[in-house]
Structures are given as structure tokens and as C-alpha cells.
Scaffold this motif. Sequence first.
Motif, PDB file in Angstrom:
ATOM      1  N   LYS A 276       0.845  -1.028  -0.189  1.00 39.30           N
ATOM      2  CA  LYS A 276       0.065   0.261  -0.034  1.00 39.30           C
ATOM      3  C   LYS A 276       0.907   1.524  -0.096  1.00 39.30           C
ATOM      4  O   LYS A 276       0.457   1.972  -0.476  1.00 39.30           O
ATOM      5  CB  LYS A 276      -0.572  -0.456   1.418  1.00 39.30           C
ATOM      6  CG  LYS A 276      -2.334   0.969   1.034  1.00 39.30           C
ATOM      7  CD  LYS A 276      -2.965   0.551   2.237  1.00 39.30           C
ATOM      8  CE  LYS A 276      -3.778   1.659   2.110  1.00 39.30           C
ATOM      9  NZ  LYS A 276      -4.864   1.109   3.484  1.00 39.30           N
ATOM     10  N   ALA A 277       2.236   1.155   0.777  1.00 35.69           N
ATOM     11  CA  ALA A 277       2.921   2.396   1.222  1.00 35.69           C
ATOM     12  C   ALA A 277       3.604   2.850  -0.101  1.00 35.69           C
ATOM     13  O   ALA A 277       3.605   3.940  -0.613  1.00 35.69           O
ATOM     14  CB  ALA A 277       4.080   2.109   1.950  1.00 35.69           C
ATOM     15  N   GLU A 278       3.892   1.308  -0.795  1.00 35.38           N
ATOM     16  CA  GLU A 278       4.544   1.378  -2.505  1.00 35.38           C
ATOM     17  C   GLU A 278       3.998   1.876  -2.944  1.00 35.38           C
ATOM     18  O   GLU A 278       4.411   3.342  -3.885  1.00 35.38           O
ATOM     19  CB  GLU A 278       4.849   0.103  -2.335  1.00 35.38           C
ATOM     20  CG  GLU A 278       6.284  -0.557  -3.737  1.00 35.38           C
ATOM     21  CD  GLU A 278       7.314   0.253  -3.615  1.00 35.38           C
ATOM     22  OE1 GLU A 278       8.312   0.840  -3.761  1.00 35.38           O
ATOM     23  OE2 GLU A 278       7.775  -0.093  -2.026  1.00 35.38           O
ATOM     24  N   MET A 279       2.770   1.620  -3.459  1.00 35.22           N
ATOM     25  CA  MET A 279       1.642   2.098  -4.086  1.00 35.22           C
ATOM     26  C   MET A 279       1.400   3.921  -3.943  1.00 35.22           C
ATOM     27  O   MET A 279       1.429   4.714  -4.650  1.00 35.22           O
ATOM     28  CB  MET A 279       0.363   1.458  -3.583  1.00 35.22           C
ATOM     29  CG  MET A 279       0.515   0.393  -4.756  1.00 35.22           C
ATOM     30  SD  MET A 279      -0.755  -1.346  -4.426  1.00 35.22           S
ATOM     31  CE  MET A 279      -2.391   0.386  -4.775  1.00 35.22           C
ATOM     32  N   GLU A 280       0.883   4.261  -2.604  1.00 37.79           N
ATOM     33  CA  GLU A 280       1.581   4.960  -2.642  1.00 37.79           C
ATOM     34  C   GLU A 280       2.245   6.638  -2.714  1.00 37.79           C
ATOM     35  O   GLU A 280       2.140   7.640  -3.101  1.00 37.79           O
ATOM     36  CB  GLU A 280       0.792   5.888  -0.731  1.00 37.79           C
ATOM     37  CG  GLU A 280      -0.653   5.783  -0.313  1.00 37.79           C
ATOM     38  CD  GLU A 280      -0.914   5.411   1.426  1.00 37.79           C
ATOM     39  OE1 GLU A 280      -0.270   5.940   1.572  1.00 37.79           O
ATOM     40  OE2 GLU A 280      -1.515   5.073   1.148  1.00 37.79           O
ATOM     41  N   LYS A 281       3.708   5.890  -2.533  1.00 39.37           N
ATOM     42  CA  LYS A 281       4.776   6.608  -2.914  1.00 39.37           C
ATOM     43  C   LYS A 281       4.304   6.838  -4.183  1.00 39.37           C
ATOM     44  O   LYS A 281       5.252   7.856  -4.858  1.00 39.37           O
ATOM     45  CB  LYS A 281       5.551   5.055  -2.802  1.00 39.37           C
ATOM     46  CG  LYS A 281       7.299   6.437  -2.633  1.00 39.37           C
ATOM     47  CD  LYS A 281       8.784   4.807  -1.835  1.00 39.37           C
ATOM     48  CE  LYS A 281       9.570   4.972  -3.094  1.00 39.37           C
ATOM     49  NZ  LYS A 281      10.186   4.085  -2.470  1.00 39.37           N
TER      50      LYS A 281
END
Length: 589
Positions: free
Chosen positions: A550-555
Motif C-alpha cells: 500500500k505504502a509503495e503504491m502511495e509512494k
Amino acid sequence: METSVQVAVRVRPKNSRETMLYENVITCENDSVKIIDSEKFIEKSFHKVFGPESSQEEVYNFIAPLVDSCDKGISSAILAYGQTGSGKTHTMFGQPQVYGIIPRIFSHLFQVISSDYTVLFSMIQVYTEQIYDMLQDSKLVSPLTIRQDPIFGIYIPNLTEYVVQSPEDGLSLILKGETNRVIRSTKLSSTSSRSHMICQITIESTRPNEKGNLSRSKMQLCDLAGSERIEKNQINNETMKEAININKALCTLGSVIYALKRKNMKYVPYRDSKLTYLLKESLEGNTRLYLIATLSPSSIQSSESISTLRFASAAKEISLNAKVNEISVADNKLIQRLQKEIKYLKDCMRVNKNTENLHQKLWELQQENDRLKEGMGDFDMGKILEENNKMKIQLKKIMEMTGNNFDFGEIDRDELDKFCDRFQSAQTNRNSTPLASSDLNSKQIEVRIRSKNNSVERRVTNFHRTFEQQEKDREMIDRISLNQKRLRKIEQIEQFRELRVKEAVEKYEQSKQLEMDVLKKTEAAKEKQFSEMNIKKLREIENARKVMEKAEMEKERALQDLMRIRQRKQDRSPLVSAATQQIFLPKIN
Ligand SMILES: Nc1ncnc2c1ncn2[C@@H]1O[C@H](COP(=O)(O)OP(=O)(O)OP(=O)(O)O)[C@@H](O)[C@H]1O
Ligand SMILES: [Mg+2]
């Protein structure tokens, strides 16, 4: 509990020769003994001192505590030590009416123990450094050896041990053994013992105690041969050899006692003589040991009495730590030993051609006996004698009639012929009434009597032989039945012990199974716990992975936004240099 060797001194009364020739040099006071003889002087005190007037009962009371505790598994020993003729055998055996310690032990023992105990008895003598079974080997032909066993300690293979079931059994065995003791007449005693004698009484419990163990105690009762001065003129080789061996064994016993007294001695010479080797267990401290030192009161033996007192005094300083002897019923070695013993007894039975054969033989002999007895009916001694007498009377009458003297005992054939001729002529001359045909021929009568007598004698001899044979067989059967009794007892004990072993094994297996079950359960529980933990961790990892994605996608999204913003900025101010862009724009990894 630590104790010391219990030592008593017994002074015997003077005999008639000593009363006439020698002074009394010993005084007993309370529990001390004093010897004063010209320049010699010694005074020693002991646990008990018995004067010349002491009775056998008083002496027995001194050792009685050993018998009181014989069922507790504590071994004990009593040694009678002293100069030849000083009263050792009198103290240990005594005579009917005044029996000594050993016969008294049996009557006391059976008052102490219950039926849960087996009493075994054996008797050995050590003669010229050889060991002999006193209850079997009356001719000293089969010397025995000594062995050591981890469970049973020092023992003698092939020594017969008798099961004693009553004081009477014990007494008859003692009396039997005593007749086989080597004795000789010496200057100081007409029945001097020339061998060291050890009676062994083993008391074994047949019912295990609460720990599952059986108690086993041994009493060694030792009547030593007396030391003797070897004189130059003692030329008889045999007596010289005896005396040398007796003194050597007593000397080794002395060395053992002095070594034990010194406590820190590393080497104790037990094995230097058969006597000390046999007594090793009694001397080395795990038993209760009593010593009775015997003394002659007269001046002729004062030097020997002094050395006896020194020996007894050294023995008094030896400390003992009597231990309880117990054997676990589940002990493999014990079972092996018992099995060996049973095999040995069975072999013995086989050597004796087994009981059935003997019974068969005895039955056959009885049958033969009956047949002989029936046969004897025709040759009844009484009848024959009666017939003999009748014939003698008739002959006598004939002699009177003819006036001839004729000795019937030894009939001479010629004499008889002459007599018959004379009788015939007398008959004719006197014209008397003829005799009955059976009385007519004296030769025939005599031959008949003799042949009948011979035949009867033969049969009587045969009968006696058969009877003797039967007696021997009966003795053999008695021995075998004694062996069988022992065997039965041992088999019972073995069965009992086997049962206990079986029970112990079953219990062990049950507890092992229980343990295994518990282990399995624990392992299963652990596995369950482990897998639950793993699942939880996997879930956590999964969650973390999801969060990271999720964090990766947000990044990614943020980057794309940034790129778009930059692009828009560039579109709006094309003069901004690349260097400035580097300074102001954040570094994106
Ligand atoms: N306390 C006593 N009361 C009466 N007579 C005794 C006593 N002690 C010993 N005697 C007699 O003295 C004689 C010698 O005793 P005994 O045979 O017991 O001596 P011993 O020490 O065994 O001798 P050995 O070492 O030669 O065998 C025997 O006739 C015995 O009956
Ligand atoms: Mg003796």
C-alpha cells in the motif's frame, strides 16, 4: 552404628594334674584379669571376665544379643581363641547337660525367627591349610576351595548347606560334624582339636520387606585349634605338620588383628591363611564380632596366657560398623545364583540316579524280601531247631540203648558208621522193636540237618545283605528327600522372586507407557502451539506485506504527482536552470 569387637575372657578350672603340680597364677576381679608369675605381670580389662566357676549359661548370655538380632540382616561372628587345652571347644560345643554356645544358639534362634526365615547350616574344618566339609567328608578326601561373589561374598563351592527346621535338626548336625573333627591326644589335652572349625548359620528372610528386599545374615562360629609349643623332640612328621600349620594360621590371625587395630594400615594379610580368608568378612568390620579368649589358670602356661591376653586386648580396640545385608528380589545376579544352585541340586539328583529309580529299586528289594520271607516259611529256624532237638533226643535214646557215648556236635562219618553197625547188631541181639524208618539212618538225619542248616544260613545271610542294601538305599532316599525339600524351598523362593520381578517389570512398563503418553501429549500440544504461532506470524507478515504494498503504491502515486508538478513548473518558467532544479527539488529514490 560404630562399636568395637566385644571381648570376654574365660578362665577354666584347674584339672587334677594341675591342682597337684602347679600354682594358680590368674586372678579375676570384676571385668579385669591379672596374671602374676614370678617376674611376669599383666593386668587387662575386658567387656566381660568369666572365672573358673562360671557356667555355660552365663557365657551364653554374653553372646545372646547376637542371636536376638539375627533376623535383622546383620552378620555376626564368635571366635574362641586360646592356648591348647584352655577350654575353647568346651565353650563352643560343651557336652550333653553342659552344652556350649553353638547348640544353645539353635534353641534360642528358633524362638527369635518366624516361619518367614530359612535357616541353613554348614560346618567346615581347616586342617593343614585345606578346607573340608565336616558334614560330608569324614575321611578328609575332598578339599574345597574358596571363592568370592559380589552378592554372597566369600563362599565355598560344593559345600553342603543343610536346611535346619528345628533345634533338634541343628543339634544332630552339630553332633554329626563333631565326630568328623580331627582330634589328637596331646600333653595338655586328650582330645585336642587339630583343625580350626567354622560352623556357618545363614538366616534368610523369604518375605521381602517394604523396600522389596530380602535380608540375609550369616553367623560364623569358630572354634580355633589351640596354639602349641613345637618341641625339638616332636619327631612325628604328621603332628609336627599339624602344629606348624595351626601356629601359622594363628600367627596370620594375629597379624590381621594387629593390622586392623592400627586402622590406617593399607594392607591386611587376610589371604595369607585359609582361616583368615574365610573369616575376612567377619573381621573387616561389617559384622558384629565377639571374641572369647580362654585361659588355663596354672603357672605352667602363664606365658601363653599372657600372649592370649595381649591378643584379646588388641582385638578389643578394633572398631566395627555392622551393616544390614539386604538383597533386592529383582537382582539379576541373585536370580542367576539361585538358578545355578537349583541346577546343581538337580544334577545331584541325577547323579543319585534320580528318586524314581531308587523307589523302583527299593520296591524290588521289598518284593524280594517278601519272597524270601515266604521261602523262609519252610525253613523256619524255630521248626528246624525243634526238629533238631527231636532228632538229638532220639539219638541220645539210641546211645543209651547201645551204651555208647557219641558227641553230636561234630559228627565223624566213620564214627557214625561204626555206631550204626553197633546199633544194628544190638537191635538184632536184643530183638527189640524196630525204630521208625525216619529214625533209622543217622547219616541221613545228619545230612538232612546240615543241608537244611546250610540252606537256612545262606538265606539268612542273603536276607541280611538285602536288608543292609535296603538300609543304604533308605539313607540315600533320606538324603534325596532332604535335597528335595531344600530344592522345593529354593524353587518356592525363586517362584516368589520371579513373581516379584515380573511385577516390577510390569510396573516399570506401565510407568514407561504413562511417560510416553504424557510425552506424546506434550509434543502434540507443543506442535499445536507452534503451528498456531506460525500462522499468527504468517498473518502478521502478510499484513505487513500488504501495508508495504500500500505504502509503495502511495509512494508511486506521490512520485507521479511530483513529476506532474515539476512538469507543470517547467512549463511555466523555462529559465530555471537544471542546477537550481537540483538544489530545490527533493531527491527521490
Ligand atoms: N570351663 C570349664 N569347665 C570345666 N571343664 C573345662 C572347662 N574348660 C575346659 N574344660 C575341660 O578341659 C579340657 C580341655 O578343654 P578343651 O578341649 O575345650 O580345650 P581346647 O581349648 O579346645 O583345646 P585344643 O585347642 O587342644 O582343642 C576338656 O576336658 C574340657 O572338658
Ligand atoms: Mg578344642
